[in-house]
Design an enzyme around this catalytic site. Structure first.
Site, PDB file in Angstrom:
ATOM      1  N   CYS A  30       0.817  -1.267  -0.122  1.00  0.00           N
ATOM      2  CA  CYS A  30       0.225  -0.155   0.087  1.00  0.00           C
ATOM      3  C   CYS A  30       0.659   1.258  -0.125  1.00  0.00           C
ATOM      4  O   CYS A  30       1.757   1.304   0.278  1.00  0.00           O
ATOM      5  CB  CYS A  30      -1.400   0.061   0.980  1.00  0.00           C
ATOM      6  SG  CYS A  30      -1.590  -1.420   1.441  1.00  0.00           S
ATOM      7  N   ARG A  55       1.093   1.325  -6.085  1.00  0.00           N
ATOM      8  CA  ARG A  55       1.634   0.992  -5.023  1.00  0.00           C
ATOM      9  C   ARG A  55       0.043   0.050  -4.553  1.00  0.00           C
ATOM     10  O   ARG A  55       0.019  -1.152  -4.315  1.00  0.00           O
ATOM     11  CB  ARG A  55       2.190   1.227  -3.791  1.00  0.00           C
ATOM     12  CG  ARG A  55       3.216   1.652  -3.664  1.00  0.00           C
ATOM     13  CD  ARG A  55       3.946   2.494  -2.647  1.00  0.00           C
ATOM     14  NE  ARG A  55       5.464   2.683  -2.413  1.00  0.00           N
ATOM     15  CZ  ARG A  55       5.809   1.428  -1.863  1.00  0.00           C
ATOM     16  NH1 ARG A  55       5.645   0.431  -1.962  1.00  0.00           N
ATOM     17  NH2 ARG A  55       7.035   2.002  -2.274  1.00  0.00           N
ATOM     18  N   TRP A 103      -3.745  -2.066  -1.316  1.00  0.00           N
ATOM     19  CA  TRP A 103      -4.021  -2.736  -2.037  1.00  0.00           C
ATOM     20  C   TRP A 103      -4.676  -4.325  -0.737  1.00  0.00           C
ATOM     21  O   TRP A 103      -3.540  -4.657  -0.229  1.00  0.00           O
ATOM     22  CB  TRP A 103      -3.129  -3.218  -2.535  1.00  0.00           C
ATOM     23  CG  TRP A 103      -3.140  -4.341  -3.753  1.00  0.00           C
ATOM     24  CD1 TRP A 103      -3.299  -4.822  -5.044  1.00  0.00           C
ATOM     25  CD2 TRP A 103      -3.022  -5.589  -3.516  1.00  0.00           C
ATOM     26  NE1 TRP A 103      -3.422  -4.729  -5.503  1.00  0.00           N
ATOM     27  CE2 TRP A 103      -3.350  -6.638  -4.984  1.00  0.00           C
ATOM     28  CE3 TRP A 103      -2.618  -6.675  -2.984  1.00  0.00           C
ATOM     29  CZ2 TRP A 103      -3.512  -7.865  -5.096  1.00  0.00           C
ATOM     30  CZ3 TRP A 103      -2.421  -7.936  -2.295  1.00  0.00           C
ATOM     31  CH2 TRP A 103      -3.039  -8.619  -3.976  1.00  0.00           C
ATOM     32  N   ASN A 129       0.609  -0.130   6.438  1.00  0.00           N
ATOM     33  CA  ASN A 129       1.433  -1.528   5.343  1.00  0.00           C
ATOM     34  C   ASN A 129       1.791  -2.299   5.569  1.00  0.00           C
ATOM     35  O   ASN A 129       2.194  -2.045   6.943  1.00  0.00           O
ATOM     36  CB  ASN A 129       2.469  -0.396   4.424  1.00  0.00           C
ATOM     37  CG  ASN A 129       2.178   0.711   3.647  1.00  0.00           C
ATOM     38  OD1 ASN A 129       0.810   0.741   3.763  1.00  0.00           O
ATOM     39  ND2 ASN A 129       2.371   1.145   3.023  1.00  0.00           N
ATOM     40  N   GLY A 130       1.612  -3.764   5.360  1.00  0.00           N
ATOM     41  CA  GLY A 130       2.200  -4.758   6.169  1.00  0.00           C
ATOM     42  C   GLY A 130       1.043  -5.762   6.442  1.00  0.00           C
ATOM     43  O   GLY A 130      -0.562  -5.565   5.925  1.00  0.00           O
ATOM     44  N   GLU A 515       8.823 -12.763 -21.292  1.00  0.00           N
ATOM     45  CA  GLU A 515       8.167 -11.821 -21.197  1.00  0.00           C
ATOM     46  C   GLU A 515       6.944 -11.409 -21.387  1.00  0.00           C
ATOM     47  O   GLU A 515       5.887 -10.545 -21.459  1.00  0.00           O
ATOM     48  CB  GLU A 515       9.193 -10.641 -21.237  1.00  0.00           C
ATOM     49  CG  GLU A 515       9.333  -9.055 -20.589  1.00  0.00           C
ATOM     50  CD  GLU A 515       8.470  -9.266 -19.376  1.00  0.00           C
ATOM     51  OE1 GLU A 515       8.938  -8.092 -18.944  1.00  0.00           O
ATOM     52  OE2 GLU A 515       8.594 -10.355 -18.301  1.00  0.00           O
ATOM     53  N   LYS A 519       3.926  -9.550 -20.481  1.00  0.00           N
ATOM     54  CA  LYS A 519       2.966  -7.778 -20.686  1.00  0.00           C
ATOM     55  C   LYS A 519       1.536  -7.866 -21.019  1.00  0.00           C
ATOM     56  O   LYS A 519       0.562  -7.780 -20.579  1.00  0.00           O
ATOM     57  CB  LYS A 519       3.964  -7.758 -21.480  1.00  0.00           C
ATOM     58  CG  LYS A 519       4.717  -7.353 -20.741  1.00  0.00           C
ATOM     59  CD  LYS A 519       5.303  -5.819 -19.961  1.00  0.00           C
ATOM     60  CE  LYS A 519       5.895  -6.011 -18.286  1.00  0.00           C
ATOM     61  NZ  LYS A 519       6.380  -6.956 -18.674  1.00  0.00           N
ATOM     62  N   GLU A 522      -1.046  -9.067 -18.288  1.00  0.00           N
ATOM     63  CA  GLU A 522      -0.587  -8.640 -17.428  1.00  0.00           C
ATOM     64  C   GLU A 522      -2.074  -7.140 -17.648  1.00  0.00           C
ATOM     65  O   GLU A 522      -2.327  -6.670 -16.771  1.00  0.00           O
ATOM     66  CB  GLU A 522       0.439  -8.081 -17.270  1.00  0.00           C
ATOM     67  CG  GLU A 522       1.482  -8.891 -16.517  1.00  0.00           C
ATOM     68  CD  GLU A 522       2.612  -8.397 -15.789  1.00  0.00           C
ATOM     69  OE1 GLU A 522       3.099  -8.092 -14.940  1.00  0.00           O
ATOM     70  OE2 GLU A 522       3.358  -7.258 -16.819  1.00  0.00           O
ATOM     71  N   HIS A 538       5.644 -30.154 -28.977  1.00  0.00           N
ATOM     72  CA  HIS A 538       5.718 -31.281 -27.590  1.00  0.00           C
ATOM     73  C   HIS A 538       4.005 -30.686 -26.646  1.00  0.00           C
ATOM     74  O   HIS A 538       4.051 -31.138 -25.296  1.00  0.00           O
ATOM     75  CB  HIS A 538       6.392 -30.897 -26.431  1.00  0.00           C
ATOM     76  CG  HIS A 538       7.942 -31.227 -26.929  1.00  0.00           C
ATOM     77  ND1 HIS A 538       8.416 -33.480 -27.355  1.00  0.00           N
ATOM     78  CD2 HIS A 538       9.007 -31.026 -27.683  1.00  0.00           C
ATOM     79  CE1 HIS A 538       9.505 -33.407 -27.966  1.00  0.00           C
ATOM     80  NE2 HIS A 538       9.777 -32.431 -28.197  1.00  0.00           N
ATOM     81  N   LYS A 637       2.011  -2.632  -8.026  1.00  0.00           N
ATOM     82  CA  LYS A 637       4.027  -2.480  -8.106  1.00  0.00           C
ATOM     83  C   LYS A 637       4.692  -3.415  -7.494  1.00  0.00           C
ATOM     84  O   LYS A 637       5.739  -4.032  -8.098  1.00  0.00           O
ATOM     85  CB  LYS A 637       4.020  -0.562  -8.476  1.00  0.00           C
ATOM     86  CG  LYS A 637       5.675  -1.065  -9.046  1.00  0.00           C
ATOM     87  CD  LYS A 637       5.189  -0.906 -10.471  1.00  0.00           C
ATOM     88  CE  LYS A 637       6.602  -0.908 -10.811  1.00  0.00           C
ATOM     89  NZ  LYS A 637       6.905  -1.542 -12.521  1.00  0.00           N
TER      90      LYS A 637
END
Length: 642
Positions: A30, A55, A103, A129-130, A515, A519, A522, A538, A637
């Site tokens: 957060c 955040r 968050w 936060n936490g 990657e 992207k 996301e 395969h 993030k």
């Protein structure tokens, strides 16, 4: 805890860091902002929340001690813009306040669970936060004392506990905070307001970052320096179990949980306000994609000389004996950083002839890995706060391994926890989907491999010079790739219908395929998977049909003929091929449905060039679908909760 035992971080030159221990890292996701001074607090807090919204953005709130000494808490579900609308016509006066963007970890996103949280008497307000791991036990204890709870968060438990201790023991707020935090198991960065003390903010941290900005007759508080740099470049980074008492008249005082006075170490923040703004771009992500040529040039500055015939990392030279004698390197990382680690493995094994393992930090920390003093662990993290990576670092240190960190955020937890390392110097990355941090990490890993290989004598002079010189040209070639933005934007419109994508690469570009798929997932919410191109036979080839777009990285390198065969197999099954090619390709360009041509480079540097069009493709597809590119759903993030 004496000053001597404080966990300090020593920055050596511009490009390396040396640190000691930082234990029990758990979580935060957060954003915290605080202000006390002579200005109106509310505008500063709201602007700070917007800078920290990357955040967390499930909910937001603010607590202010008004001009008439009322403690007002306003909070709502949603983004900071919703909070601004909510407080219209409300009393937002006052020159002291704290604010938070969340968050969710404990309790669903809603206005009741949003921060700040009142105590029962509504004399205290707290943001956090936490994760308080033992919150259930503490809550049960408080409920037995008659306390009632409005939310389902661990944070409300903490503010109630502080008030209970304060009232029951008739102690000051500082003492109550100290006693309460001794009972807490977990991670926290907190800030507390007390209606009865309208000239003071108390803040504390453990395993979750918190920084105090020092202005002229005013103080700022934040999870990182981004909300502060507009007002001051002088900051103090709190260490674990330190408490900041910020008083309007008496200034800043720092103590530990046992009330031992600590000496604040004031540091200068090297952050440019312009880096935190969109600069005319519609999204931070697009801005950060376009920043990459300059960012990579900054990343190489001081590491590749002006004649482009020598590449060096000071951290390698300073710890040459330890690094060169290593029997094995282990790279630990998560997400995009893990993909960079796969490229690092290829580089280090190819040029340094040292065996390298690449581990998801979340798996490494829980499987009792075999590791000892002959191992070097490379921890990669953009934020420097990733909980799993930090825990992996602590585990490896406890087994005697030497730890090398690769981070972007100066002063973050990983630089403080590792023995040495390198910053990537790409500037703050605000978009949740990482772009410039990935290419910065790959650049540092390339220079790391070159420096080690030269010191070990495992690379011939001609190859070494060829790579160093080509690396120096990469920023200009990146600029050439970015001129394709408009054509990629047009191409993206074709694929907004897609529900699935496959990305294929070989060798150095296999991690790029991973990657690229990440992207797209996301930010567009299209299911996408990356594979080594040869692995398509395969299993994944069963998915190929006329509706399946397949992105193939097919630059002209040692595996070109192999990738050509894979493309022919896709076309035989009517798959739609988007080929990432080297300029002038006359073969694959006739077979593929769509082509994106890139400037030629060395095979080992292909990831730095081929990544950019995949970032742009994902970005434009997401924009076409009307998605929130900078803040995609369910993501934050810094993934710092287990």
């Amino acid at each position: 805890m004496s000053n001597k035992n404080k966990k300090k971080c020593l920055y050596v030159m511009q490009n390396i860091y040396l640190c000691t221990s930082n234990k029990n890292i758990i979580a935060y996701m957060c954003g915290i902002v605080g202000y006390i001074g002579k200005r109106k607090a509310y505008p500063i807090l709201i602007k700070g929340l917007k800078r920290l919204e990357y955040r967390g953005y499930d909910s937001a709130g603010v607590a202010l001690i008004s001009d008439n000494r009322q403690l007002n808490v306003y909070k709502t579900k949603g983004k900071v813009a919703e909070l601004e609308s909510f407080v219209t016509q409300k009393d937002v006066s006052g020159t002291i306040g704290i604010a938070h963007t969340r968050w969710a970890t404990h309790g669903e996103p809603c206005s009741v669970n949003a921060h700040p949280h009142y105590s029962s008497s509504e004399k205290l307000a707290l943001i956090h936060n936490g994760i308080i791991e033992n919150y259930a036990v503490l809550k049960e204890k408080l409920q037995s004392k008659g306390y009632q709870f409005k939310s389902s968060t661990d944070t409300e438990v903490l503010v109630q506990l502080i008030e209970y201790i304060k009232v029951t023991n008739d102690v000051s707020l500082l003492t109550a905070v100290q006693l309460a935090l001794r009972e807490v198991i977990g991670a926290y960065a907190i800030a507390v307001l007390d209606k009865e003390h309208p000239d003071m903010i108390i803040a504390a941290r453990k395993s979750s970052p918190l920084v105090v900005g020092i202005g002229e007759g005013e103080f700022f508080l934040a999870s990182d320096a981004t909300p502060i740099v507009e007002y001051t470049d002088r900051v103090v980074y709190l260490e674990d179990e330190e408490i900041a008492v910020i008083d309007r008249e008496k200034g800043l005082r720092i103590v530990d949980l046992n009330n031992v006075e600590m000496t604040p170490e004031v540091q200068k923040v090297e952050l440019n306000l312009g880096q935190l703004e969109k600069g005319g771009y519609p999204h931070f992500m697009l801005k950060e994609i376009f920043e990459q040529p300059d960012c990579i040039r900054d990343c190489m500055r001081g590491r590749i000389n002006v004649d482009a015939n020598n590449a060096v990392l000071s951290a390698v030279i300073d710890h040459k004996e330890k690094l060169l004698s290593a029997k094995r390197f282990i790279i630990v990382a998560c997400g995009t950083s893990w993909h960079a680690g796969l490229i690092g493995k290829h580089l280090i094994e190819s040029y340094c002839r040292i065996p390298v393992e690449v581990e998801y930090a979340s798996e490494f920390r829980y499987r009792d890995p075999v590791i000892d003093e002959h191992d070097v662990v490379i921890a990669i993290s953009q934020s420097g706060e990733t909980a799993d990576t930090l825990a992996a670092v602590e585990l490896a240190k406890s087994r005697g391994a030497f730890i090398y960190g690769i981070c972007n955020a100066i002063g973050s937890s990983i630089p403080r926890a590792t023995h040495t390392g390198s910053y990537i110097h790409v500037g703050p990355e605000i978009g949740v989907a990482s772009t410039k941090a990935f290419t910065g990490q790959v650049t540092v890993l390339t220079i790391l491999a070159l420096t080690l290989a030269k010191e070990k004598g495992t690379i011939d002079e001609q190859t070494y010079l060829q790579i160093v010189r080509e690396l120096a040209h990469i920023p200009q070639k990146m600029k050439e790739v970015l001129t394709l933005n408009k054509s990629i934007s047009e191409l993206s419109k074709i694929f907004t219908y897609a529900h699935n994508f496959i990305y294929l690469g070989r060798g150095y570009t296999y991690p790029v395929a991973l990657e690229g798929a990440l992207k797209l997932k996301e930010i567009s919410y299209i299911h996408a998977e990356g594979y080594p191109a040869a692995e398509m036979k395969h299993g994944p080839i069963a998915l190929i049909d006329a509706e399946m777009p397949v992105v193939v990285i097919a630059t002209q390198n040692g595996l070109y003929e192999k990738v050509l065969s894979n493309i022919q197999e896709i076309k035989a099954r009517k798959g739609k091929v988007i080929a990432i090619l080297t300029q002038g390709d006359k073969i694959i360009s006739r077979i593929a449905d769509y082509c994106i041509e890139l400037p030629e480079t060395l095979e080992c540097l292909d990831p730095l060039i081929t990544t950019l069009p995949l970032q742009l493709l994902a970005y434009h597809i997401a924009v076409c679908k009307g998605m929130d590119v900078d803040q995609p759903r369910n993501l934050a993030k810094s993934v710092t909760v287990e």
